[in-house]
Structure formats: C-alpha cells, structure tokens
Design a protein around this motif. Structure first.
Motif, mmCIF file in Angstrom:
data_model
loop_
_atom_site.group_PDB
_atom_site.id
_atom_site.type_symbol
_atom_site.label_atom_id
_atom_site.label_comp_id
_atom_site.label_asym_id
_atom_site.label_seq_id
_atom_site.Cartn_x
_atom_site.Cartn_y
_atom_site.Cartn_z
ATOM 1 N N LEU A 186 26.720 60.901 -25.663
ATOM 2 C CA LEU A 186 27.597 60.160 -26.564
ATOM 3 C C LEU A 186 28.976 59.967 -25.950
ATOM 4 O O LEU A 186 29.605 58.909 -26.105
ATOM 5 N N ASP A 187 29.459 60.984 -25.250
ATOM 6 C CA ASP A 187 30.770 60.877 -24.609
ATOM 7 C C ASP A 187 30.733 59.836 -23.487
ATOM 8 O O ASP A 187 31.663 59.018 -23.348
ATOM 9 N N GLU A 188 29.660 59.838 -22.714
ATOM 10 C CA GLU A 188 29.552 58.873 -21.617
ATOM 11 C C GLU A 188 29.483 57.438 -22.125
ATOM 12 O O GLU A 188 30.098 56.531 -21.546
ATOM 13 N N LEU A 189 28.746 57.231 -23.228
ATOM 14 C CA LEU A 189 28.582 55.868 -23.753
ATOM 15 C C LEU A 189 29.670 55.492 -24.753
ATOM 16 O O LEU A 189 29.675 54.368 -25.257
ATOM 17 N N GLY A 190 30.558 56.420 -25.096
ATOM 18 C CA GLY A 190 31.665 56.094 -25.993
ATOM 19 C C GLY A 190 31.260 55.919 -27.435
ATOM 20 O O GLY A 190 31.725 54.989 -28.105
ATOM 21 N N VAL A 191 30.421 56.824 -27.930
ATOM 22 C CA VAL A 191 29.948 56.754 -29.317
ATOM 23 C C VAL A 191 30.534 57.929 -30.088
ATOM 24 O O VAL A 191 30.450 59.074 -29.630
ATOM 25 N N PRO A 192 31.130 57.719 -31.265
ATOM 26 C CA PRO A 192 31.639 58.835 -32.072
ATOM 27 C C PRO A 192 30.509 59.807 -32.433
ATOM 28 O O PRO A 192 29.388 59.391 -32.728
ATOM 29 N N VAL A 193 30.816 61.073 -32.443
ATOM 30 C CA VAL A 193 29.785 62.097 -32.655
ATOM 31 C C VAL A 193 29.386 62.204 -34.109
ATOM 32 O O VAL A 193 28.189 62.254 -34.428
ATOM 33 N N ASP A 194 30.337 62.257 -35.001
ATOM 34 C CA ASP A 194 30.043 62.566 -36.401
ATOM 35 C C ASP A 194 30.136 61.369 -37.338
ATOM 36 O O ASP A 194 29.918 61.511 -38.541
ATOM 37 N N THR A 195 30.472 60.212 -36.849
ATOM 38 C CA THR A 195 30.547 59.036 -37.717
ATOM 39 C C THR A 195 29.148 58.636 -38.168
ATOM 40 O O THR A 195 28.233 58.562 -37.336
ATOM 41 N N PRO A 196 28.927 58.415 -39.457
ATOM 42 C CA PRO A 196 27.593 57.988 -39.904
ATOM 43 C C PRO A 196 27.147 56.718 -39.186
ATOM 44 O O PRO A 196 27.950 55.818 -38.931
ATOM 45 N N ARG B 90 20.404 56.955 -26.780
ATOM 46 C CA ARG B 90 19.168 57.587 -27.243
ATOM 47 C C ARG B 90 18.003 57.273 -26.311
ATOM 48 O O ARG B 90 17.176 58.153 -26.015
ATOM 49 N N THR B 91 17.932 56.038 -25.834
ATOM 50 C CA THR B 91 16.847 55.666 -24.925
ATOM 51 C C THR B 91 16.947 56.433 -23.619
ATOM 52 O O THR B 91 15.943 56.958 -23.108
ATOM 53 N N LEU B 92 18.142 56.530 -23.049
ATOM 54 C CA LEU B 92 18.316 57.278 -21.807
ATOM 55 C C LEU B 92 18.017 58.758 -21.995
ATOM 56 O O LEU B 92 17.460 59.407 -21.103
ATOM 57 N N ALA B 93 18.371 59.312 -23.155
ATOM 58 C CA ALA B 93 18.148 60.735 -23.401
ATOM 59 C C ALA B 93 16.665 61.086 -23.412
ATOM 60 O O ALA B 93 16.297 62.245 -23.168
ATOM 61 N N ASN C 202 20.475 61.608 -33.630
ATOM 62 C CA ASN C 202 19.664 60.551 -33.026
ATOM 63 C C ASN C 202 19.378 60.850 -31.562
ATOM 64 O O ASN C 202 18.248 60.693 -31.091
ATOM 65 N N VAL C 203 20.395 61.294 -30.842
ATOM 66 C CA VAL C 203 20.214 61.586 -29.417
ATOM 67 C C VAL C 203 19.454 62.894 -29.227
ATOM 68 O O VAL C 203 18.595 63.002 -28.341
ATOM 69 N N ARG C 204 19.728 63.888 -30.058
ATOM 70 C CA ARG C 204 18.978 65.141 -29.955
ATOM 71 C C ARG C 204 17.488 64.924 -30.199
ATOM 72 O O ARG C 204 16.640 65.575 -29.579
ATOM 73 N N GLN D 75 21.464 65.648 -19.492
ATOM 74 C CA GLN D 75 22.702 66.157 -20.058
ATOM 75 C C GLN D 75 22.515 66.346 -21.557
ATOM 76 O O GLN D 75 21.484 65.971 -22.117
ATOM 77 N N SER D 76 23.495 66.961 -22.197
ATOM 78 C CA SER D 76 23.390 67.254 -23.621
ATOM 79 C C SER D 76 23.588 65.994 -24.445
ATOM 80 O O SER D 76 24.038 64.952 -23.936
#
Length: 569
Positions: A151-161, A177-180, A128-130, A145-146
């Motif tokens: 996801l790390d900054e906003l505290g979102v799990p990377v691989d969780t559906p 996603r909006t900031l990205a 979603n972010v990519r 940023q990547s």
C-alpha cells in the motif's frame, strides 16, 4: 507446461516467484455462441514486457482476456476453445505439464486488474491486500513484501474505507492486491476507461513503473491507443475479419487507429454481449434465459465441483482453504442476516403478532360475557400454541426470506456485477466455499435465532396485553395456561421465560421448519445473486426474484411439514 485444449493459461514446472512468464498461443481457436472469434492463432507474448491488445469494440477482447485469465468454465456451452495456451519462464520450461483450467487457480500464474477494480468493499484496503497475500501462488515462500509495504509503494491509504477511495486510489489498490498474489502475468482490463487524459497518463506511468520494478509480464486490453501506446513494448490487434491476432510493427503504431476497422454487427450484438447471453439465442430463448432443468443441472454441477470438488484428480488440494477468511465472510453474512436491524425487524413483527393474537382473540370473543369465564384458560392455551408452533414461525421465516434473502442476494449480486467473485477465482478460491457456505451457515444459525427472538417478544407482548385486559388475574394466571400446550406447566415466570417450549416434541418441528427455511433462502439468495449480472437492473431483478422464490419456498416448507406435524393420529 501446457494447458489442455479446452483450458486457460497454466503454470510451468519452474517456480516463477519474482519473475515474469511468457505466454504462447498455439493454434488457438475460439468460438463464441457459434461465431468464430479466432482461428488457429499461434503467437508468442514475451516475458517481462508490456503487450497491448487492441481491436474494435465488441470484437471479443474481453472474451480473450477471460480465457487468458482462466475465468472461462471448460464446460461453458457458449465459449469453446481449441488449441493451447502455454505459459513458461523467461528462459522457457524444459518440459510442459498439462494442467486443467480448474487447477489454474492453485498455481495462479495470472492476475487480473479488473476494469471496475473488483475490490472487497466490506474490508479495508489493508485486508484486501492481506487476502491476496494469504492466497498467493506459493504460500510456503515468504511474500515479496507486507500488505503495508504494498500500500505504501502504490500510495494507497491504509485505513480509509474502500468505498470512499477515489478512482485512482482504487486502481492502485487493485494493482497492489494483484501484485500481492504473486502472479507472473498481469492482465489489465481497460485500465484507463472513463478517465480523463491526465489521470489516464498517470495510470499508464503506474503500469510501466510496476512492470519494471516487479518484473511481471503485462497484457493490457484497451481501446485507449493514444494513452497506452507510449508504454507498450509490443502491440497486438484482434482482427475479427481475419479471425486472428496480428502483431503491428512499431513504425506503424501511429497509424494503428486507422488500420482497425469497426466491427459490423448485423444482429446488433457484440461478441462479448453474445457471450453474456449464455447462448440463449442459439436455443431460441431470450437473452439470459434457459430451460430451468438445464439451468438446474449446470448450476448443481458447478456448485458440486466448486464446493465439494476441492481436490484435483491426483488428490492434491487446488488451494488450501484459509479458515480465517472463511470466518470473515461468515461474520459478514451473519451480520447481514442476523444483525441489529434484523433483530429489531423480527422483534417488531413478534410484538405485532403477539398483541393481535391475544387482544383480538379475547376482546372479540363471541358472547364474551358468558363464554370468557368458561373458555379463557383454553383460549390462552390455544393462543400460546398458535404463536409458538404456527404464527410466529410462519411470519418470522417469511420476513427472513423477504428482508434477509433480499439483502444477501443484493450483496452477492453486487459481488458478481463488480467481478469480485471472478477476482476470487483468480486467487485460486472457490466462491461456493468462501461465499455460499458462509451464507448457508449464517441462515442456518440466524433463522432459528431470529424466530426465537420474534417468539419471545410475542410472548412478552401477549402477557402485557392479557394483563392489561385482566389486571385482576395478572401474569400468574396467564403463565400456566399460555404454556399449557407448549411446555412445562409448572414452570415459574422467570424460569419459563427462556426454557418453556424446549421440553415438548413441538420444538423439534419448529426447529426443523426454521432450519429448512433458512437453508433454502440462503441457497436461493446465492443462486440468483451469483448469476451473470450485466447491469444494476439485473441485480435488481435478482433481488426481486429472490424475494419471490424464497417466500414461496418458506410457504411450501410450512405447508408440507404441517401435513405431517398436525396429522390426526
């Protein structure tokens, strides 16, 4: 840089990566379905601040948010705008360049965090972010940023559906996603709606922290005054009686709830609901209804501008198409149309038609004791011809229309209901290009292949049925007679399994019918699924309508082509 009088917020001539933008409303007027919402409003929304936009329920806050976000079609017959929405950098742009609403997505000065998040739940949070990073405002400059970093900054799990994320995690993912996408202005649509006080407070703190860390202008549309007032820098009230936006002095903020008068709705419709009704009341029709010729004209015009009008008037691309992501959408819809469940579904149908056509034709032949020895060869040829040219194509395409058409309409309808298609537009993406074309391609490839699967299974089951009825004759008798009218008569059993039928003119008719059926079903599925969906009931109606109209399309195609295909010389 200014917008055209019928346009949305547009970009200035300065690059705004990493900086906020101010928003100016200049003599802005908005009319929704004949009802005036704003009249000659001129107001400045400063850069790098949090501005709350409040008002009574149904006053049209969502309409204004859509205008600011560039989500209103300039040719929309319901929402009419006059005046200008101007965006410029912190210090102001030296010159303003006019930009149409369609070009808004290319520069993409505005991002939206939707009330229902509008996340692509078929992908992971990382994708979603990519997706947003790959469609950011200026792809030539490095991203802030990547995707992992966001996801790390906003505290979102990377691989969780995405589907199993909590509400708070989805909210943070939507912000990430909006900031990205690198917007200069972020619009928040009711960010605390449906949340308890503690969770709403955490969301408010997140909005404030995000605005400070990334220096974006934030405009928050909300009715939750108590939770969001502590983080606000400015407060604007949409006054439907005065038809204006008025700024509230900070000393009067504690009394803002008392100063907002409930909106009287004699007709029982809010301004936002009237906009959703697409002007139907004005034309004397039920909400959501319009003449089919008018609908056809407007839908074709939109699709033409979205799918074919990929260039702006000066010939420059609005937003480069990322084939990688188009391919991901295509793979998603190909799996929906022709995945394992569809293959099994069509295989079962092929087995049924192959068995019934063979067993009952032979077993219940009139006077079969006398006629079978004389007619068996011709009967097998007729069964083979009917299965190949008529029965299997008709049955397979009807089932594709019913099963696959409904599945795709449901998928697109959910994307429309969940604002995913609008989220794509905020990224400068044309939904017809990224969604409709992959759907058509999936049906174009999947329908003939599913029909071929059904025929091959029908063919195999026909062989088993015949061998069971006449074990003394066996497959070597069945094979040449079954294929007599549809392919090479001399092909061996193994050789003829896949190639039979592709050496006579009949295969062209079969391919034509299946391709036309597939393209039509795909177009109908997208058409009905992408219509405005205000509730789950609307999505259900879209699915039902898709099954009806797509199966009708299939029958018309087979009937029309058969008039030419089987015409007498």
């Amino acid at each position: 840089m200014t917008a055209k009088t019928d346009g949305a917020a547009t970009a200035g001539d300065e690059p705004l990566n990493g900086r906020a933008a101010a928003v100016s409303l200049r003599e802005l007027g908005v009319v929704v379905d004949g009802k005036e919402l704003l009249r000659d409003v001129s107001i400045e929304i400063p850069a790098n601040q949090i501005t709350l936009l409040v008002g009574p329920s149904g006053a049209g806050k969502s309409v204004l948010l859509r205008l600011l976000g560039g989500l209103v079609d300039p040719h929309d017959p319901v929402i009419r705008q006059t005046g200008q929405i101007v965006m410029h950098g912190d210090r102001g742009a030296a010159t303003d360049e006019e930009t149409s609403p369609q070009d808004h997505g290319a520069t993409r000065r505005v991002g939206i965090v939707f009330q229902n998040f509008a996340l692509f739940d078929q992908w992971s949070p990382l994708d979603n972010v990519r997706f947003a990073i790959d469609h950011r405002a200026d792809p030539s400059s490095p991203p802030e940023q990547s995707a992992e970093g966001w996801l790390d900054e906003l505290g979102v799990p990377v691989d969780t559906p995405v589907a199993v994320l909590s509400g708070g995690q989805k909210q943070r993912l939507a912000i990430a996603r909006t900031l990205a996408a690198d917007p200069a202005v972020i619009l928040y649509d009711e960010p605390t709606s449906g949340l308890d006080a503690a969770t709403g407070g955490r969301v408010a703190d997140l909005i404030r922290r995000t605005q400070r860390n990334h220096e974006r202008t934030a405009i928050v549309v909300t009715h939750d005054y108590s939770t969001l007032l502590p983080i606000a820098d400015r407060l604007l009230v949409l006054d439907p009686q005065a038809k204006t936006l008025r700024q509230v002095d900070p000393k009067d903020w504690p009394q803002v709830a008392d100063s907002i008068r409930p909106l009287a709705q004699p007709a029982g419709k809010s301004t936002d609901e009237q906009a959703d009704d697409l002007g139907s009341a004005r034309r004397g029709r039920r909400p959501g209804q319009r003449g089919w010729l008018e609908t056809l004209d407007r839908r074709l015009t939109r699709l033409g501008r979205g799918a074919l009008g990929l260039l702006s008037p000066d010939g420059m691309p609005r937003q480069a198409i990322r084939l990688h992501w188009v391919g991901k959408f295509f793979w998603h819809y190909l799996h929906t149309v022709g995945g394992p469940s569809a293959i099994f579904y069509l295989a079962a149908a092929g087995a049924l038609v192959g068995f019934t056509a063979t067993y009952f034709s032979i077993q219940f032949l009139p006077y079969r004791l006398y006629t079978k020895p004389l007619l068996l060869e011709d009967l097998l040829a007729a069964i083979g011809f009917a299965l190949y040219r008529i029965l299997t194509p008709v049955l397979a395409t009807i089932l594709v229309a019913a099963r696959c058409g409904a599945a795709v309409a449901a998928d697109v309808g959910v994307k429309r209901y969940g604002a995913q298609l609008e989220a794509m537009r905020t990224l400068g993406i044309s939904p017809p290009v990224y969604v409709m074309l992959p759907i058509l391609a999936a049906f174009l490839l999947g329908t003939p292949l599913l029909t071929a699967v059904a025929f091959q299974v029908a063919r195999f089951v026909s062989l088993l049925a015949f061998t069971g009825l006449h074990p003394e004759l066996g497959p070597y008798f069945w094979h040449p007679h079954f294929h007599e009218a549809i392919g090479r008569q001399g092909a061996g059993i193994a050789d003829g399994w896949w190639v039979t039928g592709w050496f006579d003119p009949g295969w062209r008719w079969v391919l034509l019918k299946t391709v036309l059926c597939g393209i039509g079903v795909g177009a109908i599925s997208y058409w009905l699924g992408s219509r405005p969906q205000r509730s789950a009931t609307d999505v259900s109606h879209a699915i039902t309508a898709t099954v009806l109209w797509s199966t009708l399309w299939v029958l018309v195609v087979h009937f029309a082509i058969s008039l030419v295909e089987f015409r007498t010389p």
